[in-house]
Structures are given as C-alpha cells and as structure tokens.
Motif scaffolding. Sequence first.
Motif, PDB file in Angstrom:
ATOM      1  N   ALA A 263       0.812  -1.221   0.000  1.00 27.85           N
ATOM      2  CA  ALA A 263       0.000   0.000   0.000  1.00 27.85           C
ATOM      3  C   ALA A 263       0.842   1.266   0.000  1.00 27.85           C
ATOM      4  O   ALA A 263       0.376   2.338   0.358  1.00 27.85           O
ATOM      5  N   GLY A 264       2.125   1.123  -0.374  1.00 27.87           N
ATOM      6  CA  GLY A 264       2.977   2.306  -0.431  1.00 27.87           C
ATOM      7  C   GLY A 264       3.767   2.578   0.837  1.00 27.87           C
ATOM      8  O   GLY A 264       4.359   3.645   0.988  1.00 27.87           O
ATOM      9  N   ALA A 265       3.822   1.582   1.721  1.00 25.42           N
ATOM     10  CA  ALA A 265       4.483   1.790   3.017  1.00 25.42           C
ATOM     11  C   ALA A 265       5.981   2.055   2.909  1.00 25.42           C
ATOM     12  O   ALA A 265       6.595   2.559   3.835  1.00 25.42           O
ATOM     13  N   HIS A 266       6.589   1.689   1.757  1.00 29.56           N
ATOM     14  CA  HIS A 266       8.034   1.872   1.598  1.00 29.56           C
ATOM     15  C   HIS A 266       8.359   2.945   0.567  1.00 29.56           C
ATOM     16  O   HIS A 266       9.467   2.985   0.026  1.00 29.56           O
ATOM     17  N   ALA A 267       7.394   3.816   0.305  1.00 25.33           N
ATOM     18  CA  ALA A 267       7.530   4.756  -0.811  1.00 25.33           C
ATOM     19  C   ALA A 267       8.685   5.738  -0.653  1.00 25.33           C
ATOM     20  O   ALA A 267       9.122   6.352  -1.613  1.00 25.33           O
ATOM     21  N   GLY A 268       9.206   5.880   0.574  1.00 29.30           N
ATOM     22  CA  GLY A 268      10.253   6.869   0.808  1.00 29.30           C
ATOM     23  C   GLY A 268      11.627   6.462   0.325  1.00 29.30           C
ATOM     24  O   GLY A 268      12.600   7.214   0.496  1.00 29.30           O
ATOM     25  N   ARG A 269      11.751   5.277  -0.263  1.00 32.59           N
ATOM     26  CA  ARG A 269      13.073   4.826  -0.693  1.00 32.59           C
ATOM     27  C   ARG A 269      12.922   3.981  -1.949  1.00 32.59           C
ATOM     28  O   ARG A 269      11.899   3.319  -2.139  1.00 32.59           O
ATOM     29  N   TRP A 271      13.358   0.878  -3.680  1.00 35.68           N
ATOM     30  CA  TRP A 271      13.685  -0.537  -3.447  1.00 35.68           C
ATOM     31  C   TRP A 271      13.653  -1.310  -4.763  1.00 35.68           C
ATOM     32  O   TRP A 271      13.624  -2.547  -4.751  1.00 35.68           O
TER      33      TRP A 271
ATOM     34  N   ILE B  46      -1.480   3.928   1.458  1.00 37.10           N
ATOM     35  CA  ILE B  46      -0.831   5.027   2.175  1.00 37.10           C
ATOM     36  C   ILE B  46      -0.494   6.059   1.108  1.00 37.10           C
ATOM     37  O   ILE B  46       0.400   5.867   0.296  1.00 37.10           O
ATOM     38  N   GLY B 136       3.418   3.560   7.681  1.00 37.57           N
ATOM     39  CA  GLY B 136       4.323   2.776   6.851  1.00 37.57           C
ATOM     40  C   GLY B 136       5.647   2.468   7.514  1.00 37.57           C
ATOM     41  O   GLY B 136       5.765   2.424   8.740  1.00 37.57           O
ATOM     42  N   ALA B 137       6.675   2.272   6.638  1.00 32.98           N
ATOM     43  CA  ALA B 137       7.978   1.829   7.123  1.00 32.98           C
ATOM     44  C   ALA B 137       8.792   3.006   7.631  1.00 32.98           C
ATOM     45  O   ALA B 137       9.727   3.473   6.992  1.00 32.98           O
ATOM     46  N   MET B 176       9.086   7.352   5.040  1.00 34.57           N
ATOM     47  CA  MET B 176       8.836   5.914   5.016  1.00 34.57           C
ATOM     48  C   MET B 176       9.969   5.278   4.211  1.00 34.57           C
ATOM     49  O   MET B 176       9.761   4.781   3.115  1.00 34.57           O
ATOM     50  N   ARG B 177      11.169   5.333   4.778  1.00 39.49           N
ATOM     51  CA  ARG B 177      12.323   4.884   4.001  1.00 39.49           C
ATOM     52  C   ARG B 177      13.114   3.811   4.742  1.00 39.49           C
ATOM     53  O   ARG B 177      14.245   3.522   4.401  1.00 39.49           O
ATOM     54  N   LEU B 178      12.529   3.209   5.759  1.00 46.14           N
ATOM     55  CA  LEU B 178      13.187   2.110   6.473  1.00 46.14           C
ATOM     56  C   LEU B 178      12.765   0.782   5.830  1.00 46.14           C
ATOM     57  O   LEU B 178      11.788   0.723   5.091  1.00 46.14           O
ATOM     58  N   ALA B 180      11.339  -1.682   7.280  1.00 48.03           N
ATOM     59  CA  ALA B 180      10.050  -2.067   7.874  1.00 48.03           C
ATOM     60  C   ALA B 180       9.777  -1.068   8.991  1.00 48.03           C
ATOM     61  O   ALA B 180      10.663  -0.305   9.366  1.00 48.03           O
TER      62      ALA B 180
END
Lengths: 439, 381
Positions: A263-269, A271, B46, B136-137, B176-178, B180
Amino acid sequence: MAKHKTPLLDQLESGPWPSFVSDIKQECENRAKNEKGVEFQIPADCPEDLLGVLELSYVDGETHWKHGGIVGVFGYGGGVIGRYCDQPEMFPGVAHFHTIRVNQPSGKYYTTEFLRQLCDLWEFRGSGLTNMHGATGDIVFIGTTTPQLEEIFYELTHNLNTDLGGSGSNLRTPATCLGMSRCEYACYDTQALCFNLTNEYQDELHRPAFPYKFKFKFDGCPNGCVASIARSDFSVIGTWRDEIRIDQEAVAGYVGGELAPNAGAHAGRDWGKFDIQKEVIDLCPSECMSYEDGKLSIDNKECVRCMHCINTMPRALRIGNDRGASIFVGAKAPILDGAQMGSLLVPFVKVDAGNDYQEIKDIVEGIWDLWMEEGKNRERLGETMKRMGFQKIIESAGVPVDVRQVQEPRTNPYIFWKAEDVEGGWDRDIAEYRKRHQQ
Amino acid sequence: MAFISSGYNPEKPMENRITDIGPREYKEFLPPIIEKNFGKWVYHEIVEPGMLMHKAESGDEVYTVRCGGARLMSVTHIREICDIADKFCDGHLRFTTRNNIEFMVDSLEKAQELKKYLNDQKFSGGSHKYPVGGTGAGVTNIVHTQGWVHCHTPATDASGTVKATMDTVFDEFQNMRLPAPVRISMACCLNMCGAVHCSDIAILGIHRKPPMVDHKVLDNICEVPLAVAACPTGAIRPTKVEIDGKSYKTVAVKEERCMFCGNCYTMCPAMPLSDKEGDGVALMVGGKISNRITKPAFSKVVVPFIPNEPPRWPTMTKVIKQILDAYAEDARKYERLGDWANRIGWERFFEKCGLEFTEHLIDDFRDPAYYTWRQTTQFKF
Ligand code: HEM
Ligand code: HEM
Ligand code: HEM
Ligand code: SF4
Ligand code: SF4
Ligand code: SF4
Ligand code: SF4
C-alpha cells in the motif's frame, strides 16, 4: 511570570516533536489568566508546581513522589491511583496529585462534544493535565485532590454517562484495535466484543477479587495493532480457516507496477521494481505460494495466516470468509519470573454476537475459576500456567488438547500420568512384588 | 477557591450512586462515513507519509491524517484538537494505540489541506503541535509511561527521554524509508508498563544499587512476607535488628543476590532504591508483536547501562540513532530489526552497530538462561 525557574525543562521546548513542557506551560498560563472565570476546585497553580517538582527530579535524578497511596470512590476497589509529593511545602499545588482512570470507548473514536465535556470537568476539578491514553487504554486524568474524587465520579456517571477504568488486582480496562471500523483485515468486530465483555464483567473490573491483575485485549488479525499477544493475559486475535481470496487481475496490477506494494508503506526509498517472487513467494514462511504463468496460487492448507502476502498486496489478496479468532493466554511483563507472550489455547473459535459471545465467556470463566482458586497472591495467570502446567489451563478452560497448542512436543520424558489412566492403578503391594522378585 | 458540589452528598454517600455503567458505546462516536461502511472495507493505500485512504465496497473513500501526540497533554491542547476536528471533520476524531491522533475526511483535497494546516501549527517554543506522519515503514510514536511526572518507582523519566528521542529520529516519523516499521517504546522501570518487552527498540529505566532498608519503620508500613515473596532472586529474608537498644522486626537484603529490580519497593515503602548515579537506562532491541513472516519476539538487552543525562539524554539518543542507522543501511526490505539481527547473527549485529558486548548481556536468570547460550559450532568470526 512562571512560579518556578525550570532551566532544564526549558531545553525540552526546542526540537520538532510536540513539547510536553510547552503544552504544560500553556495550561499554566491559561489557568493564571482564567478568562472563563472557572472556580478551580484544586490549586490554580497545580501545573506550575508539577513543572517545579519535575525540574527538581531532573536536578536530583530521582522521583519526588511518595510511595503508593490508597484513595478511591465508595463502591469500587480501584480506578484511582493515589499519589503525594514528597516535598509538599515546596510544591503545595501537587501535595495531592491523584490519577483517575476513565474508561475509553472501544477504538478510541470521539466526538468533540464529548471530549469538551471531559475537558470542562477536568479543568474545573483537576489539574487540566491528561494522558491520551494510558498503555492499557484508559483516558488518564493526571492530578487532583482526594475531596474531588467523589465529585468527579458523580459528574462522570450522572452527566457524562461514563465509568472509571480498572486498577488493582482485578480485570483491567479492556482495549481493542480499530477493527472493522476502518480496516479490511478485521476478522471479527473487535470493538463490539470489547464493549460487550467490558460490560459483562463490570463487577470484576471495579471490585478486585483476583489474585492479581488480569487484562483483555482484542486484535482483529495477526498484525496485532493493539499488541494483545504481548500485553494481555487473555488475548483474542482474529483469523480465518478457509481460502485467501485472490484477485488475479490485481495481482497483475502489482506485477505490472500499477499498484504499490504494501500500500505504499516503503515509498520513501527506491527498493527497485516490485518482484513478486522475491518479495512475496520467497518470504512466505510456509513456502506455500507459487507464481507461474502470471497466476498466483496458494496452497491454503499449508498457510499459517501470517498476513505477509495480504499486507504486501492488499488489493489483490483478502482474508477468507470463514472467520473467527484464536485465543492466547498468559502474556505478562518480567516481574516476577520473566516476561511471557500469550500461548495459544484455542486455535479457532467463532465470534458470535448472536449468542452473546457465550463460547468465549465460558472459556474466560473456566480460566478464572481455576486461577481465582489456585493462583497465589500476586501471581499472574502466565505464572500460574508455568507453575501448574498448561494442561491444567486447558482442562479448566474446557477446551480440547490440540497439537497446535505447542511449538514442539516436550524433549524430556518426565511425564505425569493420572492413576486412573494406568491399568491397575497405583495401589500396589510390595509383598506381591517380592513373590516374583527376591530381595 | 470555594468548594462547589457536583450534587454528591457526603452525608449519604450511597444515595444516587451510579455504578457499573462501563464506557460509552463506541458507536455513538463513529463518523457517519465510518458507520456507513463498517466492516465493508475493501483495501487501503498510504497516499503519502501520515495519510491513509480506505476504500469501501460502496466506493466511499475515507482519508485519515495521522499526527503525533505527546500523550501527556493539557485540556487546552485537547480543545485545540477539537477545534481542528470541528473545522475539518464535522467534530470527529480518534486516537491510535500508539497515542497518535487521527483526523478523518472524505476527499484527498480536504486531507491535503488538513495535513498542511496541522504541519503549520507550532507551540511558542517552536516545536510542532501536530506533526503529520507515523505511517508505513518509518518510526512512529513512542509508547511510554509515567516517569518522574507521576510514578514512585521510576529509574528515569518517560516524557523527557521520549521527547529527546523523537527529536533525534523525527525525520523517520515523517518519512517511510526504512526496511520495515520500527516501533520504539520506553518504560521507566522494569515493571515495563507498556510495550518495552516486545518492541524493535526499547528504552528501559534500571537501577544499579540494592534497596536501602528503613529498619525503624519497616514493620509498621510493610507486610514482611510480601516483601520477601516479591524478590525474584530470593535475596530478601526476615530478620531482627537492634538500633539504640531497641529491637525491630525487619528484613535483610543479601546484596550479592540483588539485581535491583525494585519489586520489593513496590511492595514495601521502607525499601527505596532510586539513586542519581546508580540509575539510568538500558537499551533493548529486536522485539515484535505481529505474526508477519516470523513469530512475535521479545526484545533483547544490547546496552546494559547508559547514565541519566537530563534534560536531553545525549548518549542514549546517539546510541539509538546508531542502531537505527545500521539497521536502515543493512536490512532487507520487510525485515524487522529483530529479523535482521537473527539473520546476520548477534555477533554481527554488535559489530555493525558499534556496540560493546559485556558480561551483563549474558542471561543468568534461572533455567531458561541456558537456552540463550550457544549450543552449536555455528558462529561467525
Ligand atoms: C507502582 C506503581 C505503578 C504505577 C503508577 C503504574 C502505572 C501504570 C499506568 C498509568 C499504566 C497505564 C494504565 C492504563 O492505561 O489504564 C500502566 C500499565 C501497565 N502496568 Fe503499571 N504501574 C505500576 C505498577 C506496575 C507493576 C507492579 C507492574 C508489573 C509487575 C506493572 C505493569 C504494567 C503493564 C505491563 C502495563 C501495560 C499493560 C498494557 O500494555 O496494556 N505496573 N501502569
Ligand atoms: C488496513 C490496515 C491497517 C490498519 C487500519 C492499521 C491500523 C493501525 C493503527 C491505527 C495503529 C496505531 C498506529 C500508530 O499510532 O502508530 C496500528 C498499529 C500497529 N499496526 Fe496496524 N494497521 C494496519 C495494517 C497493519 C499491518 C500491515 C501491520 C504489520 C505488518 C500492522 C501492525 C501494527 C503494529 C505491530 C502496530 C503497533 C502495535 C503496538 O506496538 O502498539 N498493522 N495499526
Ligand atoms: C542403575 C542405573 C543405570 C545403569 C546400570 C546405567 C548403565 C549405563 C551404561 C552401562 C551406559 C553405557 C552404555 C554404553 O556402553 O554406551 C550408560 C549410558 C548412559 N546412561 Fe545410564 N545407567 C543407569 C542409570 C541412568 C540414569 C538414571 C540416567 C539418566 C537419568 C542414565 C543416562 C545415561 C546416558 C545419557 C547414557 C549415555 C551416555 C553417553 O552419552 O554416551 N543412566 N548407562
Ligand atoms: S490488528 Fe489487524 S484488523 Fe486490527 S487494525 Fe491491525 S491490521 Fe487491522
Ligand atoms: S498468509 Fe503468510 S503463510 Fe499464508 S500464504 Fe500468505 S505469506 Fe504465506
Ligand atoms: S514502568 Fe515502572 S516506573 Fe514507569 S510507570 Fe510503570 S511502574 Fe511506574
Ligand atoms: S530490588 Fe529486586 S532483587 Fe533486589 S532485593 Fe528487591 S526484589 Fe530482590
């Protein structure tokens, strides 16, 4: 003009995170100005003295609250945590500084109307300071005097239709994740069950009758948003026992990159591009998934319902339709004999509002019967389980023995048998034995 | 300060007493759009840090904006929160299980307007009132306890350590760049009110000196058997002491058996143990609650002691940042901090985080300690 100098606390006003010091100071100011002309029932400078005593603790590196404190309201054995300052002459505004636990609505949804009523009451009869919320879930009113306790309780029950929460050796305030109100993973209505059991066991909550404290928490699925498996003696966690529903089109959407994983939880980086094999199939703990020719399949019989694939592709995968919950028991913090998480007692139970959740209540009451009788003074359920054996809990809860209750079978052979389960029983005659075996 | 009665009559305390009514029913407070779509949600997204969208079968969308809360808050602050909810959300809001605040609206435009508004609000000292984030992460709010603000058994402060830590990791709250989510928790003594034993990173107040015994008053204010039974290591026994020719029933503490848990003080006010130099914090890592991929796990002690350094605990926040950075850099996607440490091995965890391993970190509490030692030839140099 602030009443006490607080050079150390002042340093906690900078930095981006909301400063509790700035907030307490604004309360001090508002009470000093008192624009609404409130007839404060405890010292108007109570929050100033709190900052004063806290500053002193920052200097001394030690707490300045006296040990314990037993106060409350008639009819109840808990709900209020008494507290007295150990420097009352220096800080008269917090000489009495009792905490009141107020039972929160399940899922902590509020209307501003209700919150404002609570604020008006607490500004008038207390310090104007709160915790939103305590770890167990209560609305926590921090700081008032003994004579105000009955007054506050009267107004809470008569005007706000709200009761106190729990404290002491009893059922504490139950809490829940937000469940079906705003989550597609919820396998049962956690808020309804929480509300129902809180009301069913009001007597156990307000009048300590247990060997020690006991907590209920309700999670809608194994993600554990209210952390029931770690923070409640009796933890109910939603699950299903049929198939995960798969929408192959949406799976293609994830593979094609139209839908963001998790759901976009890792959007800040960055991957990289979503790789269904690497991020879902290969991470499944039971290795029960496959993705071939653009088709995702799950061997549901082998799935342990860990939620990973659903969490990662919420638009493509959905919980099953045959829903219920698992029950875990015995979680506790370290004192005395070590921390425990909940242990699985009942793999699956239907959560049935239709029969008023009787099946779950029978299990609760079966456990209480044993623990109230056999639990030692200040022994948590988890410790009673360790001392008496998990078998005793299974028996008193009236549920079947099940291989799912263990992570693995025992390794030592120190096995107890009941006399009635052994042919011939335990009454034996050594003389008979000697007839076959000479001394 | 004239006393004003609520209507309660102290002459007849049981008259008109209402009891056992429990909490208000949650249904009274649900926003209409939540009530309408209750149990009929299909998926969520999110949208950006601090903003969620839930889609219902009906096609309805609800946007949630999550912002940080200090947990310890004044009625003035709560009223301001109410003003915001009145202005943007028809008077509805909720609090999360980690003490964040959530506002719900029915369109993306409203959510963005609200987010901006929230991020713009500041206290006079300069800190944010409602920083948006916690999804989020990333790092979300710190579940914490009473500390020196209200409890009598703490070995450190809660609100202060939490503010200092959140200031240090603030960027991760709004990002949200970790690999998890990282859950940080804090408890000011090892009663561990809260979630310290099951968090990715945990701050725990600890003592390092045995209790003092106030022999002259002990028997008057404590139940001796309860104090004896309170001790996990059996360090306490009943005894008699003579002071100025007078004999007192009291207890003796075998100091070499005491590990300073403070549980005897919880039971017996004549056994205080707090101490400026002795007290401080331990750091634990690697716990989790969810069942995602791996099982729930306890957090493990990796730093046995850091001194209390009020008001900002600089050593503690530095070490927390060090652990967080090493994890962020090395862990794989979806790997919680404990999953990462288990995969690379704890010997590697200490190396990568630059932490010293000392004898204090080897379990020596009863039978189960054995299972934490290494019964295999598998290890890394
Ligand atoms: C000595 C005085 C103590 C004080 C002032 C205190 C204070 C608190 C408070 C304010 C809460 C939150 C309550 C709520 O939300 O309603 C709490 C929760 C908790 N307390 Fe204590 N506590 C004390 C003793 C203990 C002891 C002796 C233990 C265990 C041995 C303990 C373990 C816990 C735990 C595990 C929770 C959190 C449970 C959860 O996550 O829901 N506390 N405590
Ligand atoms: C529709 C999906 C979900 C909803 C609506 C939801 C809701 C929430 C909310 C409102 C909180 C409190 C958040 C905070 O204040 O920081 C929370 C906490 C939490 N969530 Fe979720 N969540 C969802 C999905 C997940 C997923 C996918 C996971 C795990 C992978 C998860 C695991 C947790 C955990 C472990 C906590 C914290 C519990 C604690 O440590 O106190 N949730 N959730
Ligand atoms: C009268 C009583 C016992 C007698 C006569 C006895 C005899 C023996 C003998 C002769 C061996 C060596 C077998 C070989 O050649 O490898 C042996 C091994 C062993 N015994 Fe016993 N034993 C007795 C009681 C016990 C008890 C009570 C235990 C455990 C509680 C025990 C545990 C073992 C074990 C574990 C070994 C294998 C040692 C290894 O790892 O090599 N024995 N026993
Ligand atoms: S525990 Fe499950 S059902 Fe409850 S809010 Fe979290 S993800 Fe949703
Ligand atoms: S829920 Fe977990 S165990 Fe089940 S298929 Fe998905 S990833 Fe595998
Ligand atoms: S953790 Fe310990 S010191 Fe902190 S509030 Fe709980 S009992 Fe008090
Ligand atoms: S502090 Fe803990 S270990 Fe030490 S004597 Fe008291 S109860 Fe025992």
